[in-house]
Design a protein around this motif. Structure first.
Motif, short mmCIF file in Angstrom:
data_model
loop_
_atom_site.label_atom_id
_atom_site.label_comp_id
_atom_site.label_asym_id
_atom_site.label_seq_id
_atom_site.Cartn_x
_atom_site.Cartn_y
_atom_site.Cartn_z
N ASN A 170 2.50 1.36 -3.72
CA ASN A 170 1.57 1.46 -4.83
C ASN A 170 0.59 2.62 -4.73
O ASN A 170 0.04 3.04 -5.75
CB ASN A 170 0.75 0.17 -4.95
N LEU A 171 0.36 3.10 -3.52
CA LEU A 171 -0.67 4.13 -3.34
C LEU A 171 -0.16 5.37 -2.61
O LEU A 171 -0.16 6.46 -3.16
CB LEU A 171 -1.86 3.53 -2.57
N SER A 172 0.30 5.21 -1.38
CA SER A 172 0.64 6.38 -0.57
C SER A 172 1.79 7.18 -1.17
O SER A 172 1.74 8.42 -1.25
CB SER A 172 0.99 5.95 0.86
N TYR A 215 -2.32 -5.71 -3.29
CA TYR A 215 -2.18 -5.19 -4.66
C TYR A 215 -3.53 -4.76 -5.21
O TYR A 215 -3.68 -3.66 -5.77
CB TYR A 215 -1.55 -6.27 -5.55
N SER A 262 -4.75 -1.57 -3.46
CA SER A 262 -4.00 -0.38 -3.86
C SER A 262 -4.32 0.03 -5.29
O SER A 262 -4.45 1.23 -5.59
CB SER A 262 -2.50 -0.62 -3.70
N LYS A 263 -4.47 -0.93 -6.19
CA LYS A 263 -4.75 -0.58 -7.58
C LYS A 263 -6.19 -0.13 -7.77
O LYS A 263 -6.48 0.70 -8.64
CB LYS A 263 -4.43 -1.77 -8.49
N VAL A 282 0.84 -1.20 0.00
CA VAL A 282 0.00 0.00 0.00
C VAL A 282 0.87 1.26 0.00
O VAL A 282 0.56 2.25 -0.67
CB VAL A 282 -0.97 -0.02 1.19
N GLU A 283 1.99 1.23 0.72
CA GLU A 283 2.89 2.38 0.74
C GLU A 283 3.49 2.65 -0.65
O GLU A 283 3.49 3.80 -1.13
CB GLU A 283 4.01 2.17 1.75
#
Length: 259
Positions: free
Chosen positions: A123-125, A164, A167-168, A120-121
């Motif tokens: 791919n997103l944050s 994954y 996050s996607k 999550v860090e």
């Protein structure tokens, strides 16, 4: 070349622009960096494992006559990403391709929380942190193009990849949220959703004869995609040809979602 052809070609001309591509060292990021360079953009390539001289991606970009700047940043390290964001905010970036990503496979019931947090860090944050800074600079200048790499799992659930998928799915929503706020300021925000592309991230699926066959049976194009298949979509979303396109998640999947 006719006037009409010249005008059409000009819509995709990125000469004089600077594009940042994260996750540029290999796979989809490398292919997008090369495609943008072929269209005329100078490239800043960022990767956790980027060689000081830029390695293969630098050679490919420089072969087009464009410049390449290598940056090594671990997208799981919030402090390092904040530092990168500050540097890029002052560099006049015209195009930002948020492609850096990671995947961890484990059944949801046993999925280690540290793997969830890392995915999550990265791919997103980290992508929000970077885009927030670069987007501010673009809005101040009155224009820019931001492209996220989403996924088929922005639409579907997947198997054994809960972090994954989450996050996607969030990346698709983030692209739309930013488009709602920033399009009026001249900043187009979109995402590309690659299908099943033959890269390191999908190696486990490629190596599983049963899964690979079931995937191929559903793809109307009849083949796995290759990283180069994403280049045209990236050039379109980075260019003047997409000036009235914002908040879109564009599948490049050989027809998978239409099946």
């Amino acid at each position: 070349m006719s006037t009409a052809q010249t005008q059409l070609t000009g819509l995709f001309d990125l000469t004089g622009t600077t594009a940042v591509v994260t996750g540029a060292r290999r796979g989809i990021g490398l292919a997008i960096a090369e495609a943008l360079a072929n269209a005329g953009a100078d490239i800043i390539g960022v990767s956790a494992s980027m060689e000081p001289d830029g390695g293969d991606v630098a050679r490919r970009v420089q072969a087009t006559g464009r410049t390449f700047t290598a940056m090594q940043v671990d997208f799981a390290d919030r402090t390092a990403v904040l530092d990168l964001a500050g540097r890029l905010e002052s560099m006049g970036v015209d195009i930002l391709v948020n492609n850096a990503g990671t995947i961890e496979r484990a059944p949801a019931a046993e999925h280690p929380l540290e793997l969830w947090d890392r995915v999550v860090e990265v791919n997103l944050s980290s992508q929000f942190v970077l885009t927030q800074a670069v987007g501010r600079s673009m809005m101040a200048r009155g224009g820019g193009k931001i492209i996220f790499t989403a996924s088929l799992l922005s639409f579907q659930g997947g198997i054994n990849v809960p972090g994954y998928t989450a996050s996607k799915s969030a990346i698709a929503g983030l692209a739309k949220a930013l488009a709602n706020e920033w399009t009026a300021a001249g900043v187009n925000v979109n995402a590309i959703a690659p299908g099943y592309i033959a890269t390191d991230n999908t190696q486990a699926l490629q190596d599983d004869p049963e899964r690979s066959r079931s995937i191929l049976d559903r793809i109307p194009a009849g083949r796995w995609g290759n990283a180069g298949d994403l280049g045209g979509a990236a050039v379109f979303l980075a260019s003047r040809a997409s000036d009235y396109v914002s908040g879109v998640v564009l599948p490049v999947d050989g027809g998978w979602l239409g099946r």
